[in-house]
Design an enzyme around this catalytic site. Structure first.
Site, mmCIF file in Angstrom:
data_model
loop_
_atom_site.group_PDB
_atom_site.id
_atom_site.type_symbol
_atom_site.label_atom_id
_atom_site.label_comp_id
_atom_site.label_asym_id
_atom_site.label_seq_id
_atom_site.Cartn_x
_atom_site.Cartn_y
_atom_site.Cartn_z
ATOM 1 N N THR A 129 0.854 -1.189 0.000
ATOM 2 C CA THR A 129 0.000 0.000 0.000
ATOM 3 C C THR A 129 0.887 1.236 0.000
ATOM 4 O OG1 THR A 129 -1.710 -1.206 1.138
ATOM 5 C CG2 THR A 129 -1.801 1.195 1.303
ATOM 6 N N GLU A 174 -3.682 -4.721 -2.919
ATOM 7 C CA GLU A 174 -4.295 -5.922 -2.332
ATOM 8 C C GLU A 174 -5.479 -5.511 -1.464
ATOM 9 O OE1 GLU A 174 -4.207 -6.720 1.038
ATOM 10 O OE2 GLU A 174 -2.881 -5.116 1.766
ATOM 11 N N LEU A 226 -6.788 -7.824 0.959
ATOM 12 C CA LEU A 226 -6.854 -9.029 1.801
ATOM 13 C C LEU A 226 -7.180 -8.657 3.236
ATOM 14 C CD1 LEU A 226 -3.495 -10.643 0.600
ATOM 15 C CD2 LEU A 226 -5.761 -10.884 -0.429
ATOM 16 N N ASN A 277 -10.285 1.442 1.928
ATOM 17 C CA ASN A 277 -10.102 1.178 3.364
ATOM 18 C C ASN A 277 -10.727 2.284 4.215
ATOM 19 O OD1 ASN A 277 -8.932 -1.295 3.254
ATOM 20 N ND2 ASN A 277 -6.888 -0.653 3.884
ATOM 21 N N ALA A 308 -21.428 -3.243 14.754
ATOM 22 C CA ALA A 308 -20.945 -2.316 15.784
ATOM 23 C C ALA A 308 -20.019 -3.059 16.744
ATOM 24 C CB ALA A 308 -22.136 -1.725 16.537
ATOM 25 N N CYS A 317 -4.126 -1.885 9.103
ATOM 26 C CA CYS A 317 -4.435 -1.239 7.819
ATOM 27 C C CYS A 317 -5.264 0.027 7.952
ATOM 28 C CB CYS A 317 -5.143 -2.239 6.916
ATOM 29 S SG CYS A 317 -4.224 -3.756 6.722
ATOM 30 N N LYS A 357 -9.140 -8.351 15.917
ATOM 31 C CA LYS A 357 -10.333 -9.050 15.426
ATOM 32 C C LYS A 357 -10.034 -10.548 15.507
ATOM 33 C CE LYS A 357 -9.191 -9.452 10.555
ATOM 34 N NZ LYS A 357 -9.655 -9.305 9.190
HETATM 35 C C1 UGA Z 1 -8.662 -4.437 5.945
HETATM 36 C C2 UGA Z 1 -9.600 -4.511 4.725
HETATM 37 O O1 UGA Z 1 -10.845 -5.112 5.088
HETATM 38 C C3 UGA Z 1 -8.965 -5.315 3.592
HETATM 39 O O2 UGA Z 1 -9.812 -5.277 2.437
HETATM 40 C C4 UGA Z 1 -7.599 -4.686 3.261
HETATM 41 O O3 UGA Z 1 -6.935 -5.397 2.237
HETATM 42 C C5 UGA Z 1 -6.742 -4.694 4.504
HETATM 43 O O4 UGA Z 1 -7.396 -3.917 5.523
HETATM 44 C C6 UGA Z 1 -5.405 -4.070 4.123
HETATM 45 O O5 UGA Z 1 -5.376 -2.894 3.788
HETATM 46 O O6 UGA Z 1 -4.420 -4.808 4.022
HETATM 47 P P1 UGA Z 1 -8.073 -6.069 7.997
HETATM 48 O O7 UGA Z 1 -7.343 -4.898 8.577
HETATM 49 O O8 UGA Z 1 -7.407 -7.395 7.962
HETATM 50 O O9 UGA Z 1 -8.512 -5.755 6.467
HETATM 51 O O10 UGA Z 1 -9.384 -6.246 8.851
HETATM 52 P P2 UGA Z 1 -10.967 -6.031 8.678
HETATM 53 O O11 UGA Z 1 -11.625 -7.339 8.626
HETATM 54 O O12 UGA Z 1 -11.253 -5.084 7.596
HETATM 55 O O13 UGA Z 1 -11.294 -5.349 10.089
HETATM 56 C C7 UGA Z 1 -10.716 -4.083 10.447
HETATM 57 C C8 UGA Z 1 -11.253 -3.617 11.765
HETATM 58 O O14 UGA Z 1 -12.628 -3.243 11.657
HETATM 59 C C9 UGA Z 1 -11.215 -4.666 12.869
HETATM 60 O O15 UGA Z 1 -10.834 -4.040 14.068
HETATM 61 C C10 UGA Z 1 -12.638 -5.184 12.958
HETATM 62 O O16 UGA Z 1 -12.976 -5.694 14.211
HETATM 63 C C11 UGA Z 1 -13.400 -3.911 12.633
HETATM 64 N N1 UGA Z 1 -14.750 -4.163 12.067
HETATM 65 C C12 UGA Z 1 -14.884 -4.730 10.854
HETATM 66 C C13 UGA Z 1 -15.873 -3.787 12.804
HETATM 67 O O17 UGA Z 1 -15.776 -3.266 13.937
HETATM 68 N N2 UGA Z 1 -17.114 -3.983 12.264
HETATM 69 C C14 UGA Z 1 -17.275 -4.534 11.025
HETATM 70 O O18 UGA Z 1 -18.462 -4.668 10.592
HETATM 71 C C15 UGA Z 1 -16.145 -4.922 10.318
#
Ligand code: UGA
Length: 459
Positions: free
Chosen positions: A130, A159, A161, A219, A263, A271, A332
């Site tokens: 990134t 990406e 991911l 993001n 929530a 990220c 997470k």
């Molecule tokens: C995120 C993006 O979802 C990916 O598409 C991206 O590639 C990645 O960043 C990156 O830039 O490499 P990630 O950081 O692994 O992925 O995690 P997420 O699943 O997106 O969750 C991020 C945060 O949001 C976590 O703390 C999670 O608990 C929170 N979250 C997510 C919520 O509180 N509510 C939701 O509905 C979804």
């Protein structure tokens, strides 16, 4: 996944970190010949012995399978890997620079310099890390300065991911973005991703700068969505509505979409916080303030304090001298990653209020332990719960959803549960005698019939 129909492409991946390893293993699974290169000799020796330096479900099996099939190899020798390779993916880290918050490009530029020195034929240099808008131009300029005659194209291919779901996200993405104006490079990228395109994945061709911005804009938008539902959840708690109903009610509008409306205690991870900061910096540098993003960052920061106050309220007004069992430390579920995890802010604040904290996480305790002085790490969820005055669920690990609630109630000194992920079924908690405080719903206003109907509809 099918193998590439055309001849496999020889690919070099620079960086055996999270993105490099997942991309390398998945590109090998698509049928290509992949060499993953890293300067860290211990990391490469471990990978050659099948030891993963990161926790990602399914990665060890995929690496073993692709290594055995002869399509995936690991080495420290970039100069030896590049000759004969058509595409070189830069997958090195771009952490925020402590001085100004800009993404630190030192690793990317060092990789570009190394690549320039080893080029021997037409090659596509793919930026998967990134990187701020304009980095593709800088990488191309650096390579052309070092190797004026080099036949090379620099492409942006961000990406998308998620940690914990990375292999599925690579193999079944919503889209693949390829940023370049170079026709031959675009054709190489189309060959690399042909098995996915044939499976119906849209391949979006854009300019390099648009592609670079898509990553940050995506993001940041997802983080805005989470921040928005978190604020709606706080309002729900005051007016006596259930945020899960509201999220479902707005998410069924296809213009909004139901994903990323869960929530919780605030977003974290390696990220969102980093990319929002980088987008804000880029925007400021160009005189275009990004106020929505700035506000979301501030609201998300404040959210951790709100969670602390929620826990203290659930404890009856004070946690001083109380033992708080914390289930989940990672930002997470499905990862051992502690970067910007809400636990890193919430737990020390509870400690400052006099709480003794006993925590358990299925994967993140080794990473968390040095970051959370004074927090006792328990060997299991039950061990953490035994004798505690209050339980807080901070990460949505499936094993916490599967806990026997009557047993939980029996282990606790006081049957109080603060569920910051809305993981536990409120009627089941009530039947077990637990007082359950959730996000976006008053404890006293649990409408069990509606909850069950909603659960059934979701199933
Ligand atoms: C995120 C993006 O979802 C990916 O598409 C991206 O590639 C990645 O960043 C990156 O830039 O490499 P990630 O950081 O692994 O992925 O995690 P997420 O699943 O997106 O969750 C991020 C945060 O949001 C976590 O703390 C999670 O608990 C929170 N979250 C997510 C919520 O509180 N509510 C939701 O509905 C979804």
């Amino acid at each position: 996944m099918e193998r590439a129909h055309e001849a496999p492409v020889r690919i070099v991946i620079v960086g055996a970190g999270y993105v490099g390893l997942v991309s390398g293993a998945c590109l090998a699974a698509l049928g290509h010949d992949v060499a993953v290169i890293d300067r860290d000799a211990a990391r490469i020796a471990g990978l050659q012995a099948g030891i993963m330096p990161i926790y990602e479900p399914g990665l060890d099996a995929l690496v073993a399978e692709q290594t055995a099939a002869g399509r995936l190899a690991f080495s420290t020798d970039l100069a030896a890997a590049i000759p004969g390779s058509v595409a070189i993916f830069i997958c090195v880290g771009t952490p925020p620079r402590p001085s100004d918050g800009h993404a630190d490009m030192a690793n990317v530029m060092a990789a570009a310099a190394d690549i320039a020195g080893a080029l021997d034929r037409f090659a596509v240099v793919v930026l998967k890390s990134t990187v701020p808008v304009g980095t593709g131009d800088e990488v191309e300029a650096l390579i052309r300065t070092r190797r004026p005659g080099a036949d090379v194209a620099v492409v942006s291919n961000p990406e998308f991911l998620r940690e914990g779901d990375a292999i599925g996200d690579f193999m079944r993405p919503d889209r693949i973005v390829v940023g370049t104006d170079h026709a031959r490079a675009r054709a190489v990228m189309a060959t690399i991703y042909a098995p996915l395109a044939e499976a119906g994945v849209p391949l979006l061709a854009t300019s390099r700068r648009a592609s670079e911005l898509i990553k940050y804009a995506a993001n940041s938008f997802l983080a805005l969505k989470i921040t928005y539902i978190n604020e709606i959840a706080s309002l729900c708690e005051e007016i006596g509505a259930d945020v899960e109903h509201v999220a479902r009610g707005i998410g069924l509008d296809t213009r909004i979409g139901g994903k990323f409306l869960k929530a919780g205690p605030g977003f974290g991870g390696s990220c969102f916080p980093k990319d929002m900061l980088a987008l804000m910096k880029t925007a400021q540098d160009h005189g275009v303030p990004m106020r929505t993003v700035e506000t979301a960052v501030a609201v998300n920061d404040a959210r951790k304090g709100e969670m602390v106050r929620k826990v203290i309220r659930a404890a009856g007004g004070s946690v001083a001298g109380r033992t708080v069992a914390v289930l989940g430390l990672a930002f997470k579920a499905g990862t051992d990653d502690m970067r910007s995890a809400p636990s890193l802010v919430i737990l020390p604040q509870l400690q400052r209020h006099g709480a003794r904290i006993v925590a358990y996480d299925p994967a993140a305790m080794a990473n968390a332990s040095p970051l959370l002085p004074g927090v006792v790490m328990a060997p299991s969820a039950e061990a953490a719960l035994a004798g505690a005055d209050l339980t807080v669920i901070l990460t949505e690990w499936p094993e916490f959803a599967a806990l026997d609630l009557e047993r939980v109630a029996g282990l606790l000194r006081r049957p109080v549960l603060v569920d910051l992920r809305n993981l536990i079924d409120p009627p089941a908690a009530a039947r077990a005698g637990l007082t359950c405080h959730r996000i976006g719903r008053q404890a006293a206003l649990v409408d069990t019939s509606l909850h069950s109907a909603l659960q059934q509809a979701a199933e």
